[in-house]
Every structure is written in structure tokens, then in C-alpha cells.
Design a protein around this motif. Structure first.
Motif, mmCIF file in Angstrom:
data_model
loop_
_atom_site.group_PDB
_atom_site.id
_atom_site.type_symbol
_atom_site.label_atom_id
_atom_site.label_comp_id
_atom_site.label_asym_id
_atom_site.label_seq_id
_atom_site.Cartn_x
_atom_site.Cartn_y
_atom_site.Cartn_z
ATOM 1 N N LEU A 104 0.863 -1.177 0.000
ATOM 2 C CA LEU A 104 0.000 0.000 0.000
ATOM 3 C C LEU A 104 0.901 1.228 0.000
ATOM 4 C CD1 LEU A 104 -2.850 1.222 0.171
ATOM 5 C CD2 LEU A 104 -2.636 1.153 2.666
ATOM 6 N N TRP A 105 0.843 1.988 -1.074
ATOM 7 C CA TRP A 105 1.738 3.142 -1.287
ATOM 8 C C TRP A 105 0.902 4.399 -1.113
ATOM 9 C CZ3 TRP A 105 6.347 2.547 -4.927
ATOM 10 C CH2 TRP A 105 7.051 3.735 -5.066
ATOM 11 N N LEU A 106 1.139 5.141 -0.026
ATOM 12 C CA LEU A 106 0.312 6.288 0.312
ATOM 13 C C LEU A 106 1.008 7.599 -0.042
ATOM 14 C CD1 LEU A 106 -1.029 5.131 3.802
ATOM 15 C CD2 LEU A 106 -2.200 5.033 1.582
ATOM 16 N N THR A 107 0.300 8.475 -0.747
ATOM 17 C CA THR A 107 0.816 9.776 -1.160
ATOM 18 C C THR A 107 0.005 10.884 -0.492
ATOM 19 O OG1 THR A 107 -0.632 9.985 -3.086
ATOM 20 C CG2 THR A 107 1.452 8.783 -3.393
ATOM 21 N N PRO A 108 0.568 12.096 -0.370
ATOM 22 C CA PRO A 108 -0.158 13.159 0.333
ATOM 23 C C PRO A 108 -1.281 13.801 -0.480
ATOM 24 C CG PRO A 108 1.986 13.944 -0.377
ATOM 25 C CD PRO A 108 1.954 12.486 -0.679
ATOM 26 N N THR A 109 -1.215 13.740 -1.821
ATOM 27 C CA THR A 109 -2.216 14.418 -2.647
ATOM 28 C C THR A 109 -2.578 13.552 -3.846
ATOM 29 O OG1 THR A 109 -0.609 15.515 -4.078
ATOM 30 C CG2 THR A 109 -1.224 16.663 -2.035
ATOM 31 N N ASN A 110 -3.694 13.885 -4.458
ATOM 32 C CA ASN A 110 -4.119 13.185 -5.671
ATOM 33 C C ASN A 110 -3.158 13.430 -6.829
ATOM 34 O OD1 ASN A 110 -6.487 11.559 -5.326
ATOM 35 N ND2 ASN A 110 -7.622 13.438 -4.869
ATOM 36 N N ALA B 68 3.892 -9.222 -7.377
ATOM 37 C CA ALA B 68 3.946 -8.172 -6.364
ATOM 38 C C ALA B 68 2.880 -7.158 -6.745
ATOM 39 C CB ALA B 68 5.328 -7.517 -6.336
ATOM 40 N N CYS B 69 1.954 -6.892 -5.836
ATOM 41 C CA CYS B 69 0.801 -6.032 -6.143
ATOM 42 C C CYS B 69 0.918 -4.733 -5.355
ATOM 43 C CB CYS B 69 -0.497 -6.749 -5.797
ATOM 44 S SG CYS B 69 -0.762 -8.245 -6.777
ATOM 45 N N ILE B 70 1.024 -3.637 -6.085
ATOM 46 C CA ILE B 70 1.231 -2.326 -5.464
ATOM 47 C C ILE B 70 0.000 -1.470 -5.694
ATOM 48 C CG2 ILE B 70 2.629 -0.223 -5.480
ATOM 49 C CD1 ILE B 70 4.295 -3.195 -6.880
ATOM 50 N N PHE B 71 -0.623 -1.017 -4.608
ATOM 51 C CA PHE B 71 -1.779 -0.137 -4.687
ATOM 52 C C PHE B 71 -1.360 1.270 -4.262
ATOM 53 C CE2 PHE B 71 -3.837 -4.193 -4.664
ATOM 54 C CZ PHE B 71 -4.982 -4.002 -5.433
ATOM 55 N N VAL B 72 -1.640 2.243 -5.116
ATOM 56 C CA VAL B 72 -1.248 3.628 -4.855
ATOM 57 C C VAL B 72 -2.498 4.448 -4.573
ATOM 58 C CG1 VAL B 72 -0.022 5.648 -5.729
ATOM 59 C CG2 VAL B 72 0.711 3.347 -6.417
ATOM 60 N N GLY B 73 -2.499 5.105 -3.433
ATOM 61 C CA GLY B 73 -3.638 5.941 -3.061
ATOM 62 C C GLY B 73 -3.193 7.071 -2.160
ATOM 63 N N THR B 74 -4.107 7.944 -1.825
ATOM 64 C CA THR B 74 -3.789 9.036 -0.907
ATOM 65 C C THR B 74 -4.089 8.611 0.521
ATOM 66 O OG1 THR B 74 -5.995 10.022 -1.009
ATOM 67 C CG2 THR B 74 -4.392 10.729 -2.671
ATOM 68 N N THR B 75 -3.431 9.270 1.445
ATOM 69 C CA THR B 75 -3.697 8.973 2.849
ATOM 70 C C THR B 75 -5.152 9.278 3.199
ATOM 71 O OG1 THR B 75 -2.887 11.192 3.390
ATOM 72 C CG2 THR B 75 -1.322 9.374 3.574
ATOM 73 N N GLN B 76 -5.733 10.260 2.494
ATOM 74 C CA GLN B 76 -7.110 10.641 2.802
ATOM 75 C C GLN B 76 -8.113 9.547 2.435
ATOM 76 O OE1 GLN B 76 -4.928 12.427 1.127
ATOM 77 N NE2 GLN B 76 -4.630 14.350 2.224
ATOM 78 N N THR B 77 -7.738 8.666 1.513
ATOM 79 C CA THR B 77 -8.647 7.600 1.103
ATOM 80 C C THR B 77 -9.018 6.709 2.284
ATOM 81 O OG1 THR B 77 -7.639 7.577 -1.089
ATOM 82 C CG2 THR B 77 -8.955 5.663 -0.486
ATOM 83 N N LEU B 78 -8.067 6.448 3.149
ATOM 84 C CA LEU B 78 -8.280 5.546 4.283
ATOM 85 C C LEU B 78 -8.438 6.285 5.600
ATOM 86 C CD1 LEU B 78 -5.524 3.115 3.118
ATOM 87 C CD2 LEU B 78 -7.851 2.356 3.533
ATOM 88 N N ARG B 79 -7.945 7.529 5.664
ATOM 89 C CA ARG B 79 -7.905 8.248 6.941
ATOM 90 C C ARG B 79 -9.216 8.983 7.184
ATOM 91 N NH1 ARG B 79 -2.942 12.083 7.343
ATOM 92 N NH2 ARG B 79 -4.292 13.382 6.065
#
Length: 872
Positions: A93-99, A148-159
Motif C-alpha cells: 500500500l503506497w500512500l501519497t499526500p495528494t491526488n 507483487a501487487c502495489i496499490f497507490v492511493g492518498t492517505t485521505q482515502t483511508l484516513r
């Protein structure tokens, strides 16, 4: 293999991460952190575990803007999979700060030929898949087993506090195949709360993550420190958390700190920043355009295609200088063709689908407010010009960061193309130096770096060229206007040689004529009543001192500082004496050494339905693993053959100095011995293959060291040894080559003779500090360097390299190498080996080199006296 090579600081960051995770697998996340060396971390902190996930590794790598955090994140996937998760195909799970960064990250991870894509491609042999987090329903159980499965999303998606209505937390029938074998009693999973399926496990992405204990990579992790952020990691049952940021939070577990100076030395960023303040925004714009034209003329001489670009920051709607007003001014007053200008705002995206690196691209000017996307990496941006009032720190940092990236990550032949440029108006930036300094600190620069990397722009001549260079002449004086009477400044006669105090209509004018001492600065600032004015004067005097020292140091004056290195004669050829050379000279073959793994190294004991492992440095049980792995018990046939296990181990153990057939044979013997002599079942070995690979790797390293050690003694200290300290293999302290992780803060002693402006990695107290003072104060020392571990002058040891603490050049041209040892270490084997090779270097230098190992102990002369005795 990928054609993209990592910079030294990037390799070191990843090496430290690998070492930590390997150690954590044996002793636990917390103890491993406290035991791991943390390069560049000035004051290491005790480990701070994640609440509710105390056994999970939770660490941070600190890199300034421009350091390549995304590339390191891509490389970290394989490291975490091998050393901690022990999974061939991890879920990430790869979390980024913005879209915006999410979209950019997805693009680079999916684009063949991009460094980020190639890092994953090399690591997993092409068997990886990258998903937008919104597409989680496309994931199949087969994907998890074979990719290897990498999901990229923002922290806001889960937070979120309330998860209702969020797709990642919702029941989704498409995910049912992932839960077909999961018992309803499985703990830690959310359940349906209403209807006829009440109490059953939700088929949610959140639950899928929790089952598989993902590796979590957090980009710009300082944005991810809230209580809710920690709760998110608990919800998804994170298996390992690695953060990447320029500005870590105070409680971050920092494993490795990279300085901006290191990025500059590795040719990643343009520094210093030349700052010019103008009377009006129109002047700032005109001079930014002029600056670009001057740089364009220089760029035409460069071997690579470079087209310098100006980034203009306009004001928002309703302000004085909006993007429309600025564009009109550029076209009508500065005669810039409209096609050379691109506007990038929330509703005007003129750079979309434009390749700024293309030779036929017309864009020379980019006008924005704050919408230029984060991570925008056009390294042709050289000039930052702000006509906006400083209100948004974030927007200034983002735009300033865009002009710091070096084209092609390689220092340019023209010195002016290795710098960045900033033009601002005094009206909108009334405290420009302070603001720029603060923005650099926010971007990950050390305080001392920010002070030394901001310099005034020399005046431009009528032809558009800069008059005078950075070095060769003292910097100009600094003038400070304060609302205080000149009489309040109680300066000594010595102070007044450096500071001129003049009376003005509103107070006093302080003219700094040269660098001033900390004590002088304290006396000046103490006399100023206004806290704001006091802070400004303190900052300006620090910057003034940094500029003076930068231009007056021996490195800035172009002095040569070279040391001969040890070399030996082998088969009639002179070779640099380094650990690799000793190994080559031994003609070693791995199969000449035993591959048998002893019970002390790797011992399996039956424990119920599974086996546990005793190692020389710890005891391992089956740690909590992902649900998908829980069915792979030791006694279950894994389907692995002995040949497949040998091939897998060989791939993990590949070494540059061991050919594949030799490695295969070594591994085959080890596996056969474990199965036949020690009667270890093949399924058990397959289950513990990651640990077995680590043990065999340690065994190979031991054999390599043994092969090199005997030759080390023979080639350097043997009766037939032919050794010399030669300038054929000289180490140069170059003007651009000094790259400390962190710098000395300047108190309580101001060093006068350091070769470089900043003293690297020296604390302001302790025995090494006293040794540095003794060198600096000695009248026969011309200049000296705080030598840097792994980046400075070195002498060979049997297993690695020895980096002495200090290197000095004396007035008579001789070279002095100093290693300081605390009393408790002065007589151990490590110190004896270092002392021996240091004495050898001195003996073979033909009188040009001196070596000294200093120590503070009762009955022994002081440090100054020890240095004086060897120099005399």
C-alpha cells in the motif's frame, strides 16, 4: 538489468534499511532499531513503536526535496519483501499526500523505461502489477500469489473517522474469492452489522489488506502523524511501515538522514541559490527574463540540450498582480511572444501534454499561482520569480523546489548552470532572506546549509553577464537598519574592526565588514528590543558569516589538498591497496571452502506442527504472517524440489565475484548436507528459505574475508611486500566533494582553518571536538578537514576501509592524519589494526605523511601536546 544507477546516498539509505529489517527479523523491530547504525542522524532517539503494532517495523528515511524519494520507495519494496515479510510477491500500500502525486506516482510506476518502473521490474522479474487504489476490485487471488501487487492511493482515502460510504471499507461482492477459505472467526476483521449476513466477514478491501499484512510506504510522512493515521495502520494490520520525507515529525524513527549538501555533491540539485531583491515587481520580472537569457547563452555551450525556464509566481484573483496581469505585462511590456508562455492554474492547464524537454518546445516561461503539480520535475527550470505576497509557505516551497533539480542529475560544465536563481520584490517579500531560509529548512535543509546556500546576486553588466565570480574576491558588506540608538551597541574595539555603526534618522545602521564572532553577534542582538528585529538581525548576521566563510576558505580559493594512498605491486603492476584488491590477488574460489551449515549457525527444532530456528544471534519462531501464508506449514508439501530450492537460493545469493556455476555448486552442497547429514525435511527448508539464504550469505562473507585477510598481511606487511604511498592513487578534497550528513553548529568555538565552509559531523563537545580545536589552534597547521566516514580519505583494512577522523596540511606541506580513540578503545584489536596501517602509510610516504592516534588518558600529554610532538 536496469540502466539506472543509484547515487551513493541512495544506496546507503537502502543498505541501512536492509540491515535494519534483517536485524529486526531476528531480535525484533525495537531492539533492531536501537542497535542499527544511523548515518547522518545527529541525535538518535530510542525507538517509538506504533501503538497496537508494537512488533511491526516502523522507520523513516529522511531525504531533502530532490533526493528521489519515489525511486527509493520502489527499491524498498524488494528489500522489505526479502528481509522482513519473507514473501516472493508482497502486497504493498503506497500512500501519497495528494491526488496529484498519486497520479504522478502511478504514471512512473507503470511506464517502462522509467527508473521507478525498472526498479520493480528488476526486483520481481517483471512479475508485478500496479493499481490505483480505486481499482482494488480488479485484484484476483491469483494476482496475490504470482505478482507483487502495489496499490497507490492518498492517505485521505483511508484516513476517515466514519468509514461508512468509503469504498475501501465497504462490502464488495467482487472480492468474495479472497475470503472463500477465511473462517468467520478470524480476528481483526470487520463484519457486516445489519441484515441476514450480520456477523459475517465483510468482503472489503480493508479486510483484504488486514489478511495480507501489507508493506506500507508513506510519501511525505510528516503529513501522516495524526492519531487517526495510526488508527488506519492498525485497521489494515500493516506488516511493515517505511516513511519517506524531507521534514520528519519529532517522534519519527529516523534510520538515515541525507543532507542537501550530499545531494549537491552527488549532482542532484542546483546550489547555491542566488537571491536578488528588487524595488518593484516589474524590476523583478525584467531581471528574471534577463537572467534566463544569460543562462540560455551559457546552455548553448553545454553538451546536453538545456533550455533554461523561468517560473513566475503570480497572485491570486482579487490581488494586485494576478496571472492575467502578469501575462499581459510579459507580452506587452517585455515583448515575450505568447506561445513562449504557459499558464498553469486550477482552471488553465497549458502544460498538459507538453514535453518541456523536447528540443522544439517553445515554452520558456511558466506562470502559476500554486497549482503547479507537486513532484513536477522539469530540471530546465532555473529561475524562480515571485511577484506574490508571501502567504502560502507550501506554494513557495513547491515552486522553489522545482528550480533546484539539476538537468540530467549531472553537474554542468558552466558553473553558472549549477546554481538556481530567485528574483523577488521588496514589496511582496519584505524579509526575502528570512523567508527563503525558512522555506529551505521546511524542504529538509539543515539550518547551516540554508544559511550557506543563499547568496546575493552579483550585479549584471550591460551585456547580461554577471560581474565577478563567486570566489576570488570577498563578499560585499551587509547593511542592517535598526530602530535603536548607536549608543546601545556596546562593542569592543575588536568588534568595531568587523562592524561599523552609523547613526541614521530612524536609528542606527550596522555595516558588517567581515565575518563576526558569535560573541559579537550576541552583543548586537542583545541590544535590540524588538523580538522580530532581533531575529532578523541574528539571521542576517549568520547568513553574512556563511557567505564570508564560503568565499574565504581554502577550498573556495582553489587550494589543492591531496593525499597519497597506499598501493602495492602485484604481478609487476601497481594496484590501489583496497579490500577488493587483496581478494583478487588471492584468486579465491568459493568451492574451496566448506558449505556445511553447523547447528550453531542454523538449527531447526520441531515445535508441534511447525519448526523453529535457533541461530547464533537469536531464536526465531513463525512470526505472525499473512493469512495466505498460514496454510504453508512446515509439514505441508510446498511443491518445491531440491533443485528449485538450490536455484532460488543461488539467485538470492548472487555475488559479483562468484560465477554462477560456482555459486550453484556451493549452495547445492549446503542443501544436500542439511537434507542428508542433518535429516532436515525439504518442506522445512523451503519454508525457512529466506533465513537459510541469509545464513549462507553470512558464510560466504566469512570465507571471502578469510581469503582477503591472508593476502592483506602478505601484500602489505610481508617480508617481500612492495608498498608505497603514491600520488598515482591520490585522494583529492575537491571544492564540491565534501558532503556531510549534518554540520557543526558553530558553538562554542568558531573554527578558523577548516578547508571547507562547513565542518561536517562534529558535535560541539566531547573528545573529538577537543581534538579538532587542537588542530585548528596549532600555528603549524595550514588547514584541516573533518574527514567523513565512507566519503573521505581512507586507508585499507583487511575487511573494509578505515576513515581517520581528521586530515590536516601543515605549513611546510606535510600531511597529518589523525585518528582519535576514546581510552576504552585505544588498545582493542580494531585500534591496533588501524594504527598499524596508519604507521605503514607514514613510513611509505617518503616523509610527506604523518600519522597520529590520539587518546585522552591519565598520565598522557594533552591533545594539543600530542599533535605538537608528532609535527615537531
Amino acid at each position: 538489468m536496469s540502466a539506472f544507477s543509484l547515487k551513493n546516498y541512495q544506496r546507503q539509505s537502502l543498505d541501512v534499511l536492509r540491515a535494519y529489517l534483517a536485524r529486526a527479523r531476528i531480535v525484533g523491530a525495537g531492539p533492531a532499531f536501537d542497535q542499527t547504525e544511523k548515518p547522518g542522524v545527529r541525535t538518535p532517539r530510542p525507538y517509538q513503536p506504533l501503538a497496537g503494532l508494537e512488533t511491526v517495523p516502523y522507520v523513516c528515511l529522511r531525504l531533502p526535496t530532490g533526493g528521489g524519494k519515489t525511486l527509493l520507495s520502489a527499491h524498498a519494496v524488494e528489500i522489505a519483501a526479502d528481509e522482513w515479510l519473507e514473501r516472493a510477491f508482497p502486497l504493498v500500500l503506497w500512500l501519497t499526500p495528494t491526488n496529484t502525486i498519486r497520479a504522478q506516482t502511478l504514471e512512473t510506476l507503470k511506464k517502462p523505461g522509467h527508473a521507478n518502473y525498472e526498479a520493480l521490474n528488476d526486483a520481481f522479474g517483471g512479475r508485478f502489477r500496479v493499481f490505483d487504489i480505486a481499482d482494488f476490485a480488479l485484484l484476483t487471488p491469483a494476482d496475490l500469489k504470482t505478482y507483487a501487487c502495489i496499490f497507490v492511493g492518498t492517505t485521505q482515502t483511508l484516513r476517515v473517522s466514519n468509514t461508512e460510504g468509503r469504498k475501501v471499507y465497504a462490502h464488495n461482492e467482487n472480492l468474495e474469492p479472497h475470503f472463500s477459505a477465511v473462517p468467520d472467526t478470524t480476528p481483526g476483521l470487520e463484519r457486516i452489522e445489519e441484515g441476514e449476513d450480520k456477523g459475517k466477514i465483510k468482503f472489503s478491501f480493508r479486510n483484504l489488506l488486514a489478511l495480507n499484512r501489507p508493506l506500507v510506504l508513506v510519501d511525505e510522512a510528516h503529513n501522516n502523524k495524526s492519531k487517526l493515521s495510526v488508527e488506519v495502520l492498525q485497521r489494515i494490520n500493516a506488516g511493515c511501515v517505511v516513511e519517506f520525507t524531507a521534514t520528519p515529525a519529532a517522534d519519527s524513527n529516523i534510520l538515515h538522514n541525507v543532507s542537501a549538501t550530499e545531494l549537491k555533491a552527488e549532482e542532484m540539485i542546483k546550489l547555491p541559490i542566488r537571491l536578488t531583491e528588487h524595488k518593484s515587481w516589474e524590476d523583478a520580472v525584467a531581471n528574471a527574463i534577463r537572467e534566463r537569457k544569460r543562462l540560455h547563452a551559457l546552455a548553448e555551450k553545454d553538451a546536453d540540450h538545456i533550455r533554461p525556464i523561468v517560473l513566475f509566481q503570480a497572485e491570486d484573483k482579487g490581488q494586485d498582480v494576478t496571472k492575467d496581469i502578469l501575462v499581459a505585462h510579459l507580452v506587452e511590456q517585455e515583448n515575450i511572444p505568447r506561445e513562449k508562455i504557459a499558464v498553469v492554474t486550477g482552471d488553465q492547464r497549458e502544460l498538459d501534454k507538453v514535453d518541456l524537454f523536447a528540443r522544439n518546445c517553445p515554452v520558456d516561461y511558466v506562470v502559476t499561482v500554486e497549482a503547479l503539480k507537486e513532484g513536477w520535475d522539469c530540471s530546465f527550470a532555473y529561475v524562480f520569480c515571485s511577484v506574490a505576497k508571501v502567504e502560502s509557505r507550501t506554494s513557495v516551497e513547491q515552486l522553489l523546489g522545482r528550480v533546484l533539480r539539476m538537468p540530467y542529475a549531472k553537474r554542468r560544465g558552466e558553473t553558472e548552470l549549477n546554481r538556481a536563481y530567485a528574483h523577488v520584490s521588496r514589496a511582496s517579500w519584505p524579509n526575502a532572506v528570512n523567508e527563503l531560509h525558512d522555506r529551505l529548512v521546511d524542504m529538509g535543509f539543515e539550518q547551516a546549509e540554508a544559511e550557506s546556500f543563499i547568496e546575493p546576486q552579483p550585479p549584471l553588466d550591460l551585456a547580461g553577464g554577471a560581474t565577478g565570480g563567486l570566489f576570488g574576491a570577498p563578499p560585499p558588506s551587509t547593511v542592517l537598519e535598526v530602530n535603536e540608538s548607536p549608543a546601545v551597541f556596546d562593542l569592543t574595539p575588536e568588534d568595531r574592526e568587523a562592524v561599523k555603526v552609523e547613526e541614521t534618522e530612524t536609528g542606527a545602521r550596522l555595516v558588517l565588514l567581515r565575518a563576526i564572532s558569535d560573541e559579537t553577534r550576541d552583543r548586537i542582538t542583545a541590544a535590540i528590543r524588538s523580538p522580530e528585529a532581533r531575529a532578523t538581525v541574528d539571521r542576517e548576521t549568520r547568513r553574512h558569516n556563511s557567505q564570508w566563510r564560503a568565499r574565504m576558505t581554502p577550498a573556495a580559493r582553489g587550494e589543492i589538498f591531496r593525499l597519497p594512498q597506499l598501493a602495492f605491486i602485484f604481478q609487476g603492476e601497481k594496484e590501489l591497496a583496497e579490500p577488493e584488491s587483496f581478494l583478487d590477488a588471492s584468486s579465491w574460489t568459493l568451492t574451496d571452502y566448506s558449505s556445511a551449515v553447523s547447528p550453531q549457525e542454523f538449527n531447526l527444532t520441531e515445535s508441534g506442527a511447525q519448526w523453529e530456528v535457533d541461530l547464533r544471534d537469536g531464536h526465531l519462531t513463525h512470526k505472525t504472517v499473512a493469512f495466505a501464508e498460514q496454510q504453508n506449514l512446515d509439514f505441508v508439501d510446498t511443491g518445491w524440489t531440491q533443485g528449485q530450492l538450490v536455484q532460488w537460493l543461488e539467485k538470492k545469493l548472487r555475488q559479483p565475484d562468484v560465477v554462477q556455476p560456482v555459486m550453484l555448486e556451493f549452495v547445492r552442497r549446503a542443501v544436500a548436507d542439511l537434507m542428508e547429514r542433518r535429516a532436515t525435511p525439504l518442506p522445512v527448508l523451503a519454508r525457512w528459505k529466506y533465513i537459510l539464504a541469509r545464513i549462507l550469505g553470512q558464510k560466504i562473507a566469512t570465507h571471502r574475508d578469510a581469503a582477503g585477510r591472508s593476502n592483506y598481511q602478505r601484500l602489505l606487511f610481508g617480508t617481500q611486500a612492495a608498498v608505497e604511498a603514491t600520488f598515482d592513487y591520490a585522494f583529492d578534497f575537491t571544492p564540491e566533494g565534501y558532503a556531510p550528513h549534518w554540520t557543526y553548529e558553530g558553538r562554542p568555538y568558531l573554527f578558523q582553518k577548516h578547508f571547507y565552509p562547513l565542518v561536517g559531523e562534529l558535535k560541539n563537545k566531547g573528545e573529538e571536538f577537543e581534538c579538532a580545536k587542537a588542530l585548528d589552534m596549532h600555528p603549524k597547521v595550514r588547514h584541516w578537514v573533518r574527514n567523513l566516514d565512507r566519503r573521505g580519505f581512507w586507508l585499507p583494512l583487511a575487511r573494509n576501509r578505515f576513515y581517520p577522523d581528521f586530515v590536516a596540511q601543515l605549513d611546510d606541506g606535510r600531511l597529518l592524519v589523525v585518528e582519535h580513540k576514546g581510552e576504552v578503545y585505544a588498545t582493542n584489536d580494531d585500534s591496533k589494526e588501524k594504527s598499524s596501517v596508519g604507521d605503514l602509510w607514514q613510513a611509505k610516504s617518503g616523509g610527506k605523511g604523518l600519522f597520529l592516534m590520539t587518546v585522552i588518558e591519565a598520565g598522557r600529554p594533552g591533545l594539543y601536546e600530542q599533535i605538537d610532538a608528532v609535527i615537531a
